[in-house]
Design a protein around this motif. Structure first.
Motif, PDB file in Angstrom:
ATOM      1  N   THR A 185       8.486  84.327 -45.096  1.00  0.00           N
ATOM      2  CA  THR A 185       7.188  84.875 -44.675  1.00  0.00           C
ATOM      3  C   THR A 185       7.246  86.402 -44.569  1.00  0.00           C
ATOM      4  OG1 THR A 185       7.772  84.404 -42.369  1.00  0.00           O
ATOM      5  CG2 THR A 185       6.424  82.787 -43.487  1.00  0.00           C
ATOM      6  N   ASP A 186       8.362  86.930 -44.063  1.00  0.00           N
ATOM      7  CA  ASP A 186       8.511  88.395 -43.995  1.00  0.00           C
ATOM      8  C   ASP A 186       8.467  89.009 -45.388  1.00  0.00           C
ATOM      9  OD1 ASP A 186       8.731  88.349 -41.276  1.00  0.00           O
ATOM     10  OD2 ASP A 186      10.879  88.786 -41.193  1.00  0.00           O
ATOM     11  N   GLU A 187       9.144  88.343 -46.341  1.00  0.00           N
ATOM     12  CA  GLU A 187       9.274  88.952 -47.660  1.00  0.00           C
ATOM     13  C   GLU A 187       8.034  88.743 -48.524  1.00  0.00           C
ATOM     14  OE1 GLU A 187      13.269  87.993 -49.020  1.00  0.00           O
ATOM     15  OE2 GLU A 187      14.061  88.978 -47.225  1.00  0.00           O
ATOM     16  N   GLU A 188       7.240  87.723 -48.222  1.00  0.00           N
ATOM     17  CA  GLU A 188       5.923  87.661 -48.869  1.00  0.00           C
ATOM     18  C   GLU A 188       5.086  88.847 -48.381  1.00  0.00           C
ATOM     19  OE1 GLU A 188       2.137  84.678 -49.450  1.00  0.00           O
ATOM     20  OE2 GLU A 188       2.487  85.624 -47.516  1.00  0.00           O
ATOM     21  N   GLN A 189       5.178  89.111 -47.070  1.00  0.00           N
ATOM     22  CA  GLN A 189       4.444  90.239 -46.480  1.00  0.00           C
ATOM     23  C   GLN A 189       4.865  91.554 -47.154  1.00  0.00           C
ATOM     24  OE1 GLN A 189       4.936  90.341 -42.220  1.00  0.00           O
ATOM     25  NE2 GLN A 189       4.236  92.436 -42.070  1.00  0.00           N
ATOM     26  N   LEU A 190       6.174  91.739 -47.307  1.00  0.00           N
ATOM     27  CA  LEU A 190       6.672  92.964 -47.941  1.00  0.00           C
ATOM     28  C   LEU A 190       6.213  93.042 -49.399  1.00  0.00           C
ATOM     29  CD1 LEU A 190      10.278  92.844 -46.447  1.00  0.00           C
ATOM     30  CD2 LEU A 190       8.526  94.552 -45.919  1.00  0.00           C
ATOM     31  N   GLN A 191       6.264  91.905 -50.097  1.00  0.00           N
ATOM     32  CA  GLN A 191       5.832  91.869 -51.504  1.00  0.00           C
ATOM     33  C   GLN A 191       4.380  92.335 -51.642  1.00  0.00           C
ATOM     34  OE1 GLN A 191       5.340  87.883 -53.065  1.00  0.00           O
ATOM     35  NE2 GLN A 191       3.719  88.700 -54.362  1.00  0.00           N
ATOM     36  N   GLU A 233       2.658  95.552 -53.463  1.00  0.00           N
ATOM     37  CA  GLU A 233       1.594  95.398 -54.460  1.00  0.00           C
ATOM     38  C   GLU A 233       0.363  96.219 -54.078  1.00  0.00           C
ATOM     39  OE1 GLU A 233       1.026  91.180 -54.713  1.00  0.00           O
ATOM     40  OE2 GLU A 233       2.772  90.898 -56.003  1.00  0.00           O
ATOM     41  N   HIS A 234       0.084  96.257 -52.771  1.00  0.00           N
ATOM     42  CA  HIS A 234      -1.061  97.039 -52.275  1.00  0.00           C
ATOM     43  C   HIS A 234      -0.835  98.523 -52.585  1.00  0.00           C
ATOM     44  CE1 HIS A 234      -3.749  98.982 -49.312  1.00  0.00           C
ATOM     45  NE2 HIS A 234      -4.484  97.905 -49.441  1.00  0.00           N
ATOM     46  N   ALA A 235       0.392  98.995 -52.327  1.00  0.00           N
ATOM     47  CA  ALA A 235       0.717 100.404 -52.602  1.00  0.00           C
ATOM     48  C   ALA A 235       0.633 100.700 -54.098  1.00  0.00           C
ATOM     49  CB  ALA A 235       2.119 100.725 -52.079  1.00  0.00           C
ATOM     50  N   LEU A 236       1.102  99.764 -54.926  1.00  0.00           N
ATOM     51  CA  LEU A 236       1.044  99.964 -56.381  1.00  0.00           C
ATOM     52  C   LEU A 236      -0.396  99.997 -56.869  1.00  0.00           C
ATOM     53  CD1 LEU A 236       3.957  97.630 -57.554  1.00  0.00           C
ATOM     54  CD2 LEU A 236       3.713 100.023 -58.210  1.00  0.00           C
ATOM     55  N   SER A 237      -1.218  99.061 -56.375  1.00  0.00           N
ATOM     56  CA  SER A 237      -2.599  98.984 -56.881  1.00  0.00           C
ATOM     57  C   SER A 237      -3.437 100.163 -56.399  1.00  0.00           C
ATOM     58  CB  SER A 237      -3.252  97.655 -56.475  1.00  0.00           C
ATOM     59  OG  SER A 237      -3.396  97.586 -55.073  1.00  0.00           O
ATOM     60  N   ASN A 238      -3.085 100.709 -55.235  1.00  0.00           N
ATOM     61  CA  ASN A 238      -3.843 101.852 -54.709  1.00  0.00           C
ATOM     62  C   ASN A 238      -3.150 103.191 -54.968  1.00  0.00           C
ATOM     63  OD1 ASN A 238      -6.209 100.609 -53.247  1.00  0.00           O
ATOM     64  ND2 ASN A 238      -4.526  99.452 -52.347  1.00  0.00           N
ATOM     65  N   GLN A 239      -1.999 103.126 -55.647  1.00  0.00           N
ATOM     66  CA  GLN A 239      -1.215 104.333 -55.981  1.00  0.00           C
ATOM     67  C   GLN A 239      -0.952 105.196 -54.750  1.00  0.00           C
ATOM     68  OE1 GLN A 239      -3.575 105.830 -59.368  1.00  0.00           O
ATOM     69  NE2 GLN A 239      -1.880 105.148 -60.646  1.00  0.00           N
ATOM     70  N   THR A 240      -0.471 104.517 -53.707  1.00  0.00           N
ATOM     71  CA  THR A 240      -0.109 105.232 -52.474  1.00  0.00           C
ATOM     72  C   THR A 240       1.393 105.070 -52.233  1.00  0.00           C
ATOM     73  OG1 THR A 240      -0.627 103.237 -51.194  1.00  0.00           O
ATOM     74  CG2 THR A 240      -2.364 104.898 -51.380  1.00  0.00           C
ATOM     75  N   ASP A 241       1.939 105.930 -51.370  1.00  0.00           N
ATOM     76  CA  ASP A 241       3.340 105.789 -50.975  1.00  0.00           C
ATOM     77  C   ASP A 241       3.459 104.702 -49.918  1.00  0.00           C
ATOM     78  OD1 ASP A 241       4.156 107.768 -52.657  1.00  0.00           O
ATOM     79  OD2 ASP A 241       4.082 109.353 -51.142  1.00  0.00           O
ATOM     80  N   VAL A 242       4.567 103.967 -49.948  1.00  0.00           N
ATOM     81  CA  VAL A 242       4.764 102.941 -48.927  1.00  0.00           C
ATOM     82  C   VAL A 242       5.215 103.596 -47.625  1.00  0.00           C
ATOM     83  CG1 VAL A 242       5.338 101.150 -50.616  1.00  0.00           C
ATOM     84  CG2 VAL A 242       7.170 102.475 -49.555  1.00  0.00           C
ATOM     85  N   SER A 243       5.048 102.858 -46.523  1.00  0.00           N
ATOM     86  CA  SER A 243       5.391 103.398 -45.202  1.00  0.00           C
ATOM     87  C   SER A 243       6.904 103.398 -44.999  1.00  0.00           C
ATOM     88  CB  SER A 243       4.746 102.525 -44.114  1.00  0.00           C
ATOM     89  OG  SER A 243       5.331 101.232 -44.159  1.00  0.00           O
ATOM     90  N   LYS A 244       7.347 104.113 -43.955  1.00  0.00           N
ATOM     91  CA  LYS A 244       8.780 104.151 -43.630  1.00  0.00           C
ATOM     92  C   LYS A 244       9.291 102.750 -43.292  1.00  0.00           C
ATOM     93  CE  LYS A 244      12.224 106.471 -40.777  1.00  0.00           C
ATOM     94  NZ  LYS A 244      12.962 105.251 -40.472  1.00  0.00           N
TER      95      LYS A 244
END
Length: 560
Positions: A202-208, A212-223
């Motif tokens: 469940t944690d790693e689905e969340q991370l996945q 994907e959200h960062a890739l689709s919105n072309q943003t940097d991921v959080s720390k």
């Protein structure tokens, strides 16, 4: 969402003979109770599969025969201290289980297939978790069905969220899925191993999905997301881990390209001492004097301009192999600039896994040796070694097809099942001439390019497609020339054999493609057509091999 990784299961015959001797093993033994003769004839083998963290598109699978009394026994390699495994009994019964070095015993009843709510019983390693897993899945499915916002409709609402909104809703979904563990064990004590396994998933689905959200919105991921990468090398290895690792890899590729663009001078250079070491360890036929001079440069750096000329001269003599190693080292240095040590180690071993198609198999072996010497995490090293061993296992056939010289305008059989053709004729007349030879047969036309990721992904489904259509269906592969440098003929032939692309292969140059533009529209890599036995198109833009069931039906219908 089912736990099983819905990917392409590829049966690697003899796969497990390639695993290194140091690898731990999981012994799986068990029995199908009440195995009657009809069931045994329909399904005389059981398939066991597992994942490799570097290859999201395939499970590594092995078939083991059933004894007449329904018993079975198999030894499977295991690289992580805990890994998900999958049992598939002839498409009739399926289960996921957690393996660790040691023995697991699996029992199920042939009379109860498709009837029992709990079919499989486990003993041995991780038995508590494996016995509670089916109830956990059922409870999870129930919870997700009852909460459409976090279940069926989750992705409808997810992508338009801000980064913090996406994190919040992803956490809610993870918490809901994880609560299924307690529900599943309502009448007993939840297995601590199942709790850890479910939490990892469940944690790693969340991370996945956050990657994907960062890739689709072309943003940097959080720390927080960057810090999570430490777990890439930790157990358990699940299908979900492989998908998340792949999404992180895609994100990392983007960041690496950005860094190359913004800082080309730094990303194109390598330290002189490193260059000297790479040349010393990999250049052919060095004299003792040259070796000593390289040692001096390694120890003291460049003393004068003649040292640089000396390095350039040795590089030019060994340009092919050193280019491969220098490119790898340049990329590795960018990884280390951008990410922590675990993520860097993962990306270093992923570099070869994602670029295998660019290298001949001797180059694959050489780059693998180099990367193994530069990597400090055994689970990653072993994962890469496993992939490379599989990649080069067809080397005798690859050598035969690469050395095959008798290629003509009409297809000739270079290896059993593999036909090659090349021509200087105009594209349309050549294509029509080849097609005329297959009058009376259904033809599935595959347009592909080695540099095209979509093509490579779809080609992985071809062997499964071929296994499910009549043997006389012709698979006609057109390799289209791309914008990039044309791949070496040897690389194309190697790829064909390695990926079991049996059929007829035509290699088109740019002029032949232009001539074929109207005849074969769309003429894009990763597109497919279907031609009836009378030579007329059933579909110019047919469904892809990955839509296996739909494509099988279309092929069968075209042949009627």
């Amino acid at each position: 969402m089912g736990m099983r990784f819905i990917g392409l299961a590829i049966i690697f015959s003899g796969f497990f003979t390639f695993s290194s001797a140091s690898t731990d093993s999981l012994i799986v033994k068990g029995r199908i109770l009440n195995l009657n003769g009809r069931l045994y004839r329909q399904a005389p083998v059981i398939t066991f599969s597992r994942n490799n963290i570097l290859q999201p598109q395939s499970e590594l699978s092995m078939q083991t025969p059933l004894e007449a009394d329904g018993s079975f026994r198999v030894s499977l390699p295991i690289l992580f201290p805990q890994e998900e495994f999958y049992l598939d009994y002839g498409g009739k019964a399926f289960t996921t289980f957690l393996g660790s070095p040691g023995t697991v015993e699996i029992t199920f009843d042939g009379d109860s297939i498709a009837k029992a709510s709990k079919l499989f019983y486990f003993a041995g390693v991780n038995a508590d978790a494996n016995n509670q897993y089916a109830q956990y899945l059922a409870a999870e499915n129930k919870l997700l069905a009852a909460n459409s916002y976090l279940g069926a409709n989750f992705f409808k609402n997810f992508w338009q969220n801000s980064a913090s909104g996406a994190r919040e809703i992803a956490q809610q979904r993870a918490a809901l899925r994880l609560s299924a563990v307690k529900q599943a064990a309502a009448n007993t004590v939840p297995s601590p191993t199942l709790s850890q396994w479910a939490k990892s998933i469940t944690d790693e689905e969340q991370l996945q999905i956050l990657y994907e959200h960062a890739l689709s919105n072309q943003t940097d991921v959080s720390k927080v997301l960057l810090d999570s990468l430490k777990r890439l090398s930790e157990p358990p290895l699940t299908a979900q881990r492989v998908i998340w690792a792949n999404r992180f890899g895609n994100y990392a590729d983007l960041k690496v390209e950005e860094r190359k663009y913004t800082n080309p001078s730094k990303t194109n250079s390598l330290p002189v001492r490193l260059m000297a070491t790479l040349i010393k360890d990999n250049a052919a036929n060095l004299t003792p004097t040259e070796r000593q001079r390289l040692n001096d440069i390694n120890a003291n750096g460049l003393a004068e301009k003649t040292d640089l000329d000396f390095l350039n001269k040795l590089f030019a003599k060994n340009e092919t192999v050193l280019n491969i190693l220098f490119n790898y080292e340049r990329e590795s240095r960018i990884y280390a600039d951008l990410f922590d040590s675990t993520a860097t180690e993962f990306l270093k071993i992923r570099y070869l896994a994602k670029n295998l198609f660019k290298f001949t198999y001797p180059q694959q072996l050489q780059l693998n040796r180099h990367i193994q010497s530069r990597s400090s995490l055994p689970v990653f090293r072993e994962s890469l070694d496993e992939i490379v061993r599989l990649e080069v296992k067809d080397s005798a056939d690859i050598r035969k097809i690469v050395e095959y010289k008798n290629v003509k305008t009409d297809p000739t059989e270079a290896l059993p099942g593999y036909f090659l053709a090349a021509s200087n004729d105009r594209g349309t007349s050549w294509f029509n001439r080849v097609l005329d030879q297959y009058k009376g047969k259904t033809v599935y036309l595959v347009k592909w390019n080695l540099d095209d990721a979509k093509s490579r992904e779809e080609l992985d489904y071809i062997p499964a497609l071929q296994a499910n259509v009549p043997e006389d269906v012709v698979f006609l592969f057109l390799h289209l020339s791309g914008d990039e440098v044309v791949p070496a003929d040897a690389l194309l032939r190697q790829y064909i054999v390695r990926h079991k692309l049996k059929g007829t292969h035509l290699f088109m140059d740019a002029n032949q493609m232009m001539d074929l533009l109207f005849r074969l529209n769309p003429l894009d890599p990763g597109t497919f057509s279907l031609i009836r036995p009378n030579g007329k198109f059933a579909s110019r833009n047919a469904s892809a091999p990955s839509a296996t069931d739909k494509t099988i039906k279309a092929i069968l219908d075209a042949g009627k």
